[in-house]
Write an enzyme that holds these catalytic residues in place. Structure first.
Site, PDB file in Angstrom:
ATOM      1  N   ARG A   1       0.813  -1.222   0.000  1.00 57.18           N
ATOM      2  CA  ARG A   1       0.000   0.000   0.000  1.00 57.18           C
ATOM      3  C   ARG A   1       0.847   1.273   0.000  1.00 57.18           C
ATOM      4  O   ARG A   1       0.313   2.367  -0.204  1.00 57.18           O
ATOM      5  CB  ARG A   1      -0.927  -0.002   1.224  1.00 57.18           C
ATOM      6  CG  ARG A   1      -1.803  -1.240   1.331  1.00 57.18           C
ATOM      7  CD  ARG A   1      -2.373  -1.399   2.742  1.00 57.18           C
ATOM      8  NE  ARG A   1      -2.946  -2.713   2.954  1.00 57.18           N
ATOM      9  CZ  ARG A   1      -2.231  -3.809   3.256  1.00 57.18           C
ATOM     10  NH1 ARG A   1      -0.906  -3.728   3.382  1.00 57.18           N
ATOM     11  NH2 ARG A   1      -2.820  -4.971   3.436  1.00 57.18           N
TER      12      ARG A   1
ATOM     13  N   LYS B   1     -14.794  -0.460  -3.517  1.00 58.98           N
ATOM     14  CA  LYS B   1     -15.038  -0.606  -2.076  1.00 58.98           C
ATOM     15  C   LYS B   1     -14.472   0.565  -1.295  1.00 58.98           C
ATOM     16  O   LYS B   1     -15.151   1.183  -0.460  1.00 58.98           O
ATOM     17  CB  LYS B   1     -14.462  -1.926  -1.579  1.00 58.98           C
ATOM     18  CG  LYS B   1     -14.754  -2.216  -0.097  1.00 58.98           C
ATOM     19  CD  LYS B   1     -13.524  -1.976   0.745  1.00 58.98           C
ATOM     20  CE  LYS B   1     -13.756  -2.371   2.188  1.00 58.98           C
ATOM     21  NZ  LYS B   1     -12.558  -2.189   3.023  1.00 58.98           N
TER      22      LYS B   1
ATOM     23  N   PRO C   1     -20.724   0.287   0.706  1.00 60.10           N
ATOM     24  CA  PRO C   1     -19.472  -0.461   0.525  1.00 60.10           C
ATOM     25  C   PRO C   1     -19.698  -1.966   0.701  1.00 60.10           C
ATOM     26  O   PRO C   1     -20.426  -2.382   1.615  1.00 60.10           O
ATOM     27  CB  PRO C   1     -18.569   0.070   1.640  1.00 60.10           C
ATOM     28  CG  PRO C   1     -19.202   1.365   2.079  1.00 60.10           C
ATOM     29  CD  PRO C   1     -20.657   1.206   1.851  1.00 60.10           C
TER      30      PRO C   1
ATOM     31  N   ASP D   1     -17.667  -5.324   1.419  1.00 60.64           N
ATOM     32  CA  ASP D   1     -16.455  -6.058   1.767  1.00 60.64           C
ATOM     33  C   ASP D   1     -16.827  -7.522   1.947  1.00 60.64           C
ATOM     34  O   ASP D   1     -17.932  -7.944   1.597  1.00 60.64           O
ATOM     35  CB  ASP D   1     -15.806  -5.474   3.027  1.00 60.64           C
ATOM     36  CG  ASP D   1     -16.689  -5.631   4.268  1.00 60.64           C
ATOM     37  OD1 ASP D   1     -17.831  -6.140   4.154  1.00 60.64           O
ATOM     38  OD2 ASP D   1     -16.227  -5.252   5.360  1.00 60.64           O
TER      39      ASP D   1
END
Length: 262
Positions: free
Chosen positions: A164, A206, A223, A225
């Site tokens: 990330r 998301k 969202p 998940d």
């Protein structure tokens, strides 16, 4: 400052997955960090004690906790034949959609990818300690875009950010340079906002929906998940009736998320 609202539960809010800087410091007492602000929330008879004066409460925290919104109206709009959603909403009663800083939401939800909540919180606190302003007493503000845009890559990796790191650095560069103006895009409609957020390297549907919901208070955002996908597959044959709940599906998503994890 005393706050009384039967539809406000600080523990449920802290455990609802929308904020990663609320921590229980003593049983029932929660330390809430938002940007450069610090608040201790503690239960007292008939409500909660907020460790702030009334002017700060009115100027910031009342809005932050969305305390002017009637959440019972959202629950009352649930299909009376939807036993699952009725139970989830009852279990999640007291959760409110926080009005958080879009910049903080962008970075924290980039961090959230493929991490569980304790791991997300650990990484968020690590970047705050390494790159945020020292507020005293071991508390640090969330880092500015500039501090992350020019951060040392190895120091970022030490915050357990893994793959990330380039996503975070690019997002910070876009915001600090003005290429992505997080204030001006607040005027976009829901679809435009989601599309704009997904121009950021590493941001997919998301994460964009999470930033829309928790950073821009677009409570129609939904969202999906692994938890929500599991619920939708098990209880709605893979298709949640979003049209029925257009405009506030994000509130129900929080009830579903909380109920699934509990």
């Amino acid at each position: 400052m005393f706050v009384s609202d039967k539809d406000f539960d600080i523990r449920k809010i802290a455990e609802s997955g929308q904020c990663f800087r609320m921590n229980e410091v003593e049983r029932g007492q929660w330390l809430c960090l938002a940007m450069d602000k610090v608040l201790l929330v503690a239960p007292v008879c008939g409500g909660y004690s907020f460790s702030c004066e009334e002017d700060e409460y009115k100027a910031f925290w009342e809005d932050y906790f969305d305390l002017k919104t009637d959440y019972s109206a959202f629950r009352n709009a649930i299909d009376p034949d939807d036993d699952y959603l009725l139970k989830a909403a009852k279990a999640g009663e007291g959760i409110r959609i926080l009005r958080q800083d879009p910049w903080e939401m962008l970075i924290t939800f980039i961090i959230s990818q493929r991490k569980n909540i304790p791991a997300i919180k650990a990484s968020v606190e690590a970047i705050c300690r390494s790159f945020g302003e020292d507020l005293g007493f071991g508390i640090y503000a969330f880092p500015t875009p500039e501090s992350l845009a020019w951060a040392d890559e190895e120091q970022l990796k030490e915050c357990s950010l893994g793959y990330r790191v380039p996503y975070i650095m690019e997002a910070a560069r876009m915001v600090s340079s003005g290429e992505l103006d997080l204030d001006s895009i607040s005027f976009q409609n829901d679809e435009e906002l989601l599309n704009t957020l997904q121009t950021v390297y590493g941001v997919g549907p998301k994460v964009a929906n999470c930033v829309s919901l928790f950073g821009y208070h677009r409570i129609g955002a939904f969202p999906v998940d692994v938890w929500i996908k599991r619920v939708v597959d098990e209880h709605y044959s893979g298709a949640f009736p979003l049209e029925r709940y257009k405009g506030f599906a994000g509130v129900l998503q929080q009830y579903m998320f909380y109920g699934a994890r509990k």
